[in-house]
Design an enzyme around this catalytic site. Structure first.
Site, PDB file in Angstrom:
ATOM      1  N   HIS A  79      71.493  65.919  71.632  1.00 46.86           N
ATOM      2  CA  HIS A  79      72.148  66.844  70.714  1.00 46.86           C
ATOM      3  C   HIS A  79      71.423  66.831  69.367  1.00 46.86           C
ATOM      4  CE1 HIS A  79      74.449  63.038  69.799  1.00 46.86           C
ATOM      5  NE2 HIS A  79      74.120  63.431  68.583  1.00 46.86           N
TER       6      HIS A  79
HETATM    7  P1  TYD Z   1      77.796  60.975  71.069  1.00 46.01           P
HETATM    8  O1  TYD Z   1      77.544  61.169  69.603  1.00 46.01           O
HETATM    9  O2  TYD Z   1      77.517  62.147  71.976  1.00 46.01           O
HETATM   10  O3  TYD Z   1      76.983  59.697  71.599  1.00 46.01           O
HETATM   11  P2  TYD Z   1      75.413  59.523  71.868  1.00 46.01           P
HETATM   12  O4  TYD Z   1      74.660  60.397  70.908  1.00 46.01           O
HETATM   13  O5  TYD Z   1      75.160  58.059  71.655  1.00 46.01           O
HETATM   14  O6  TYD Z   1      75.162  59.891  73.303  1.00 46.01           O
HETATM   15  O7  TYD Z   1      79.302  60.496  71.241  1.00 46.01           O
HETATM   16  C1  TYD Z   1      79.811  60.067  72.506  1.00 46.01           C
HETATM   17  C2  TYD Z   1      81.313  60.250  72.481  1.00 46.01           C
HETATM   18  O8  TYD Z   1      81.901  59.438  71.475  1.00 46.01           O
HETATM   19  C3  TYD Z   1      81.745  61.695  72.204  1.00 46.01           C
HETATM   20  O9  TYD Z   1      82.875  61.965  73.016  1.00 46.01           O
HETATM   21  C4  TYD Z   1      82.176  61.671  70.765  1.00 46.01           C
HETATM   22  C5  TYD Z   1      82.634  60.236  70.541  1.00 46.01           C
HETATM   23  N1  TYD Z   1      82.374  59.757  69.171  1.00 46.01           N
HETATM   24  C6  TYD Z   1      83.432  59.576  68.309  1.00 46.01           C
HETATM   25  O10 TYD Z   1      84.611  59.793  68.633  1.00 46.01           O
HETATM   26  N2  TYD Z   1      83.171  59.116  67.036  1.00 46.01           N
HETATM   27  C7  TYD Z   1      81.912  58.835  66.618  1.00 46.01           C
HETATM   28  O11 TYD Z   1      81.700  58.408  65.455  1.00 46.01           O
HETATM   29  C8  TYD Z   1      80.810  59.058  67.522  1.00 46.01           C
HETATM   30  C9  TYD Z   1      79.396  58.790  67.116  1.00 46.01           C
HETATM   31  C10 TYD Z   1      81.100  59.515  68.793  1.00 46.01           C
END
Ligand code: TYD
Length: 141
Positions: free
Chosen positions: A58
């Site tokens: 993303h």
């Molecule tokens: P995501 O940012 O997509 O993780 P990565 O980039 O490591 O793959 O987040 C994964 C999940 O966690 C998504 O459902 C959103 C949630 N999340 C939160 O609730 N709070 C946060 O601060 C973060 C970073 C993620």
């Protein structure tokens, strides 16, 4: 280890550290000094036991973040919509800027990998771009 950053909206910072060998190394990040914003949030990723795990995939519209590999190693793939770059993160002293409009993907985690991220703002799903085609539309307009 870390090459010159070629993509837009990124960069490298090196943290200060105190080497108390053999009693550990203390690594320091300070807001508005080596981390150029005041973090409102931190999160870390651990238990990366699946060698095929892929995270990220993303970009953010506004958020500023720095990503650190405090233990182990992983591969950070960066893509600003034009230029792509792979960085192997394997040192706790270096942080990579994940600025706005930078598609990032993390993979190839060692079992002992722990990733730390400091972020300029609270979590907001509205700030995410999770569709790569949409990301390219944003960056190429
Ligand atoms: P995501 O940012 O997509 O993780 P990565 O980039 O490591 O793959 O987040 C994964 C999940 O966690 C998504 O459902 C959103 C949630 N999340 C939160 O609730 N709070 C946060 O601060 C973060 C970073 C993620």
């Amino acid at each position: 280890m870390i090459k010159r950053i070629k993509v837009k909206n990124s960069g490298i910072i090196k943290l200060q550290f105190v080497d108390d060998f053999p009693d550990g190394i203390l690594v320091i990040g300070e807001a508005k000094r080596n981390i150029p914003f005041e973090p409102k949030r931190l999160y870390y990723i651990t238990n990366l036991s699946n060698p095929k795990a892929t995270r990220g995939k993303h970009a953010h519209k506004q958020l500023e973040q720095y990503i650190f590999c405090v233990s182990g190693t992983f591969r950070l793939h960066l893509d600003d919509g034009t230029t792509k770059q792979n960085i192997i993160l394997d040192s706790p002293y270096y942080g990579i800027r994940l600025g706005p409009m930078l598609w990032h993907t993390m993979s190839k985690f060692s079992r002992d990998c722990v990733i730390l991220v400091v972020a300029s703002d609270y979590f907001d799903e509205e700030d995410y771009i999770r569709d790569y085609k949409q990301f390219l539309e944003y960056t190429n307009t």
